[in-house]
Scaffold this motif. Structure first.
Motif, PDB file in Angstrom:
ATOM      1  N   ARG A   1     130.313  14.277  99.158  1.00  0.00           N
ATOM      2  CA  ARG A   1     128.957  14.249  99.732  1.00  0.00           C
ATOM      3  C   ARG A   1     128.130  13.132  99.094  1.00  0.00           C
ATOM      4  N   VAL A   2     128.224  12.996  97.777  1.00  0.00           N
ATOM      5  CA  VAL A   2     127.470  11.938  97.094  1.00  0.00           C
ATOM      6  C   VAL A   2     127.919  10.575  97.601  1.00  0.00           C
ATOM      7  N   GLN A   3     129.217  10.361  97.674  1.00  0.00           N
ATOM      8  CA  GLN A   3     129.710   9.054  98.101  1.00  0.00           C
ATOM      9  C   GLN A   3     129.321   8.735  99.541  1.00  0.00           C
ATOM     10  N   ARG A   4     129.244   9.731 100.391  1.00  0.00           N
ATOM     11  CA  ARG A   4     128.789   9.492 101.764  1.00  0.00           C
ATOM     12  C   ARG A   4     127.287   9.187 101.808  1.00  0.00           C
ATOM     13  N   LEU A   5     126.527   9.843 100.936  1.00  0.00           N
ATOM     14  CA  LEU A   5     125.083   9.612 100.897  1.00  0.00           C
ATOM     15  C   LEU A   5     124.734   8.208 100.409  1.00  0.00           C
ATOM     16  N   LEU A   6     125.617   7.584  99.649  1.00  0.00           N
ATOM     17  CA  LEU A   6     125.347   6.228  99.168  1.00  0.00           C
ATOM     18  C   LEU A   6     125.064   5.280 100.331  1.00  0.00           C
ATOM     19  N   ALA A   7     125.766   5.476 101.424  1.00  0.00           N
ATOM     20  CA  ALA A   7     125.597   4.598 102.594  1.00  0.00           C
ATOM     21  C   ALA A   7     124.217   4.741 103.230  1.00  0.00           C
ATOM     22  N   THR A   8     123.472   5.784 102.884  1.00  0.00           N
ATOM     23  CA  THR A   8     122.147   5.989 103.477  1.00  0.00           C
ATOM     24  C   THR A   8     121.027   5.346 102.657  1.00  0.00           C
ATOM     25  N   ILE A   9     121.367   4.770 101.512  1.00  0.00           N
ATOM     26  CA  ILE A   9     120.349   4.124 100.677  1.00  0.00           C
ATOM     27  C   ILE A   9     120.133   2.711 101.221  1.00  0.00           C
ATOM     28  N   PRO A  10     118.960   2.441 101.773  1.00  0.00           N
ATOM     29  CA  PRO A  10     118.739   1.141 102.416  1.00  0.00           C
ATOM     30  C   PRO A  10     118.759  -0.026 101.440  1.00  0.00           C
ATOM     31  N   TYR A  11     119.154  -1.169 101.938  1.00  0.00           N
ATOM     32  CA  TYR A  11     119.110  -2.430 101.206  1.00  0.00           C
ATOM     33  C   TYR A  11     117.698  -2.610 100.647  1.00  0.00           C
ATOM     34  N   GLY A  12     117.615  -3.033  99.397  1.00  0.00           N
ATOM     35  CA  GLY A  12     116.320  -3.312  98.800  1.00  0.00           C
ATOM     36  C   GLY A  12     115.600  -2.100  98.257  1.00  0.00           C
ATOM     37  N   SER A  13     116.232  -0.928  98.287  1.00  0.00           N
ATOM     38  CA  SER A  13     115.599   0.272  97.740  1.00  0.00           C
ATOM     39  C   SER A  13     116.609   1.003  96.858  1.00  0.00           C
ATOM     40  N   PHE A  14     116.137   2.030  96.188  1.00  0.00           N
ATOM     41  CA  PHE A  14     117.019   2.792  95.310  1.00  0.00           C
ATOM     42  C   PHE A  14     116.644   4.268  95.334  1.00  0.00           C
ATOM     43  N   VAL A  15     117.540   5.092  94.841  1.00  0.00           N
ATOM     44  CA  VAL A  15     117.271   6.498  94.573  1.00  0.00           C
ATOM     45  C   VAL A  15     117.686   6.758  93.131  1.00  0.00           C
ATOM     46  N   THR A  16     117.195   7.838  92.576  1.00  0.00           N
ATOM     47  CA  THR A  16     117.607   8.199  91.227  1.00  0.00           C
ATOM     48  C   THR A  16     118.820   9.118  91.305  1.00  0.00           C
ATOM     49  N   TYR A  17     119.532   9.206  90.183  1.00  0.00           N
ATOM     50  CA  TYR A  17     120.673  10.128  90.116  1.00  0.00           C
ATOM     51  C   TYR A  17     120.202  11.542  90.455  1.00  0.00           C
TER      52      TYR A  17
ATOM     53  N   LEU B   1     123.191  -7.434  91.276  1.00  0.00           N
ATOM     54  CA  LEU B   1     123.105  -6.894  92.635  1.00  0.00           C
ATOM     55  C   LEU B   1     121.693  -6.399  92.939  1.00  0.00           C
ATOM     56  N   LEU B   2     121.067  -5.723  91.972  1.00  0.00           N
ATOM     57  CA  LEU B   2     119.701  -5.237  92.176  1.00  0.00           C
ATOM     58  C   LEU B   2     118.718  -6.394  92.332  1.00  0.00           C
ATOM     59  N   ARG B   3     118.880  -7.420  91.522  1.00  0.00           N
ATOM     60  CA  ARG B   3     117.992  -8.586  91.639  1.00  0.00           C
ATOM     61  C   ARG B   3     118.202  -9.309  92.972  1.00  0.00           C
ATOM     62  N   LEU B   4     119.449  -9.392  93.414  1.00  0.00           N
ATOM     63  CA  LEU B   4     119.758  -9.999  94.708  1.00  0.00           C
ATOM     64  C   LEU B   4     118.990  -9.294  95.824  1.00  0.00           C
ATOM     65  N   GLU B   5     118.864  -7.975  95.699  1.00  0.00           N
ATOM     66  CA  GLU B   5     118.182  -7.175  96.719  1.00  0.00           C
ATOM     67  C   GLU B   5     116.692  -6.974  96.408  1.00  0.00           C
ATOM     68  N   ASN B   6     116.197  -7.647  95.385  1.00  0.00           N
ATOM     69  CA  ASN B   6     114.787  -7.520  94.973  1.00  0.00           C
ATOM     70  C   ASN B   6     114.380  -6.090  94.674  1.00  0.00           C
ATOM     71  N   ILE B   7     115.263  -5.363  94.015  1.00  0.00           N
ATOM     72  CA  ILE B   7     114.968  -3.985  93.631  1.00  0.00           C
ATOM     73  C   ILE B   7     114.355  -4.000  92.232  1.00  0.00           C
ATOM     74  N   ASP B   8     113.195  -3.386  92.101  1.00  0.00           N
ATOM     75  CA  ASP B   8     112.480  -3.348  90.830  1.00  0.00           C
ATOM     76  C   ASP B   8     113.078  -2.248  89.947  1.00  0.00           C
ATOM     77  N   PHE B   9     113.467  -2.602  88.745  1.00  0.00           N
ATOM     78  CA  PHE B   9     114.028  -1.634  87.800  1.00  0.00           C
ATOM     79  C   PHE B   9     113.610  -2.051  86.403  1.00  0.00           C
ATOM     80  N   ARG B  10     113.789  -1.122  85.463  1.00  0.00           N
ATOM     81  CA  ARG B  10     113.486  -1.405  84.050  1.00  0.00           C
ATOM     82  C   ARG B  10     114.789  -1.446  83.277  1.00  0.00           C
ATOM     83  N   ASN B  11     114.876  -2.333  82.311  1.00  0.00           N
ATOM     84  CA  ASN B  11     116.039  -2.359  81.417  1.00  0.00           C
ATOM     85  C   ASN B  11     115.873  -1.384  80.288  1.00  0.00           C
TER      86      ASN B  11
END
Length: 164
Positions: A84-100, A154-164
């Motif tokens: 189920r988790v692996q199938r849900l990955l495909a629903t996360i749009p380009y340029g966005s993220f979800v948390t674990y 990959l995150l920077r390529l998609e302009n996804i904002d994250f913290r190190n």
């Protein structure tokens, strides 16, 4: 089904792509042991592998935000938590993220945050099934099978904002 493979040089290093007659079965990063996923495969150009390479070229050039190459994953009919988790990955749009944590809730078990991490780590087709778009609740990267530098790229390529 016959397994075929090709290698692709990308900004995150050399990738191994493996496909059967139905679709892409595996994407491996440099430094990983690919034996289990590529055993018995032959180096070849097939329509599926050629399409995967073309789509990766476009993705890394910033020209592609979704992938259309078919994926062929053993156990696709199984609906266990990891599936189920692996199938849900495909629903996360380009340029966005979800948390674990968010992904655990969407998969039906809000407390299974570590299991989501395991499902992402065992994702056979990262990038195509974008587990790099899953981050820690505090915005940190978390782990990645291809390494945190690859995940960050990959995150920077998609302009996804994250913290190190």
């Amino acid at each position: 089904m016959a397994l075929c493979h090709t290698r692709f040089t990308s900004p995150v290093g050399e990738l191994l792509l493996v496909a059967d007659d139905a679709g892409l079965t595996y994407l491996g990063f440099a430094g990983e042991d690919h034996t289990r996923h590529s055993a018995g495969s032959t180096a070849a150009h097939t329509p599926i592998l050629d399409r995967a390479v073309a789509e990766l070229d476009q993705y890394f050039a910033g020209e592609r935000t979704t992938f259309t190459v078919p994926l062929s994953r053993p156990g696709d009919g199984e609906m266990g938590f990891h599936g189920r988790v692996q199938r849900l990955l495909a629903t996360i749009p380009y340029g966005s993220f979800v948390t674990y944590k968010e992904l655990a809730g969407k998969a039906g078990n809000p407390g299974a945050v570590r299991a989501v991490g395991t499902a992402c780590a065992t994702n056979p087709v990262p990038i195509f099934s974008p587990c790099h778009r899953v981050l820690r609740t505090d915005g940190g990267l978390g782990g990645y099978r291809g390494g945190t530098k690859a995940k960050e790229l990959l995150l920077r390529l998609e302009n996804i904002d994250f913290r190190n």
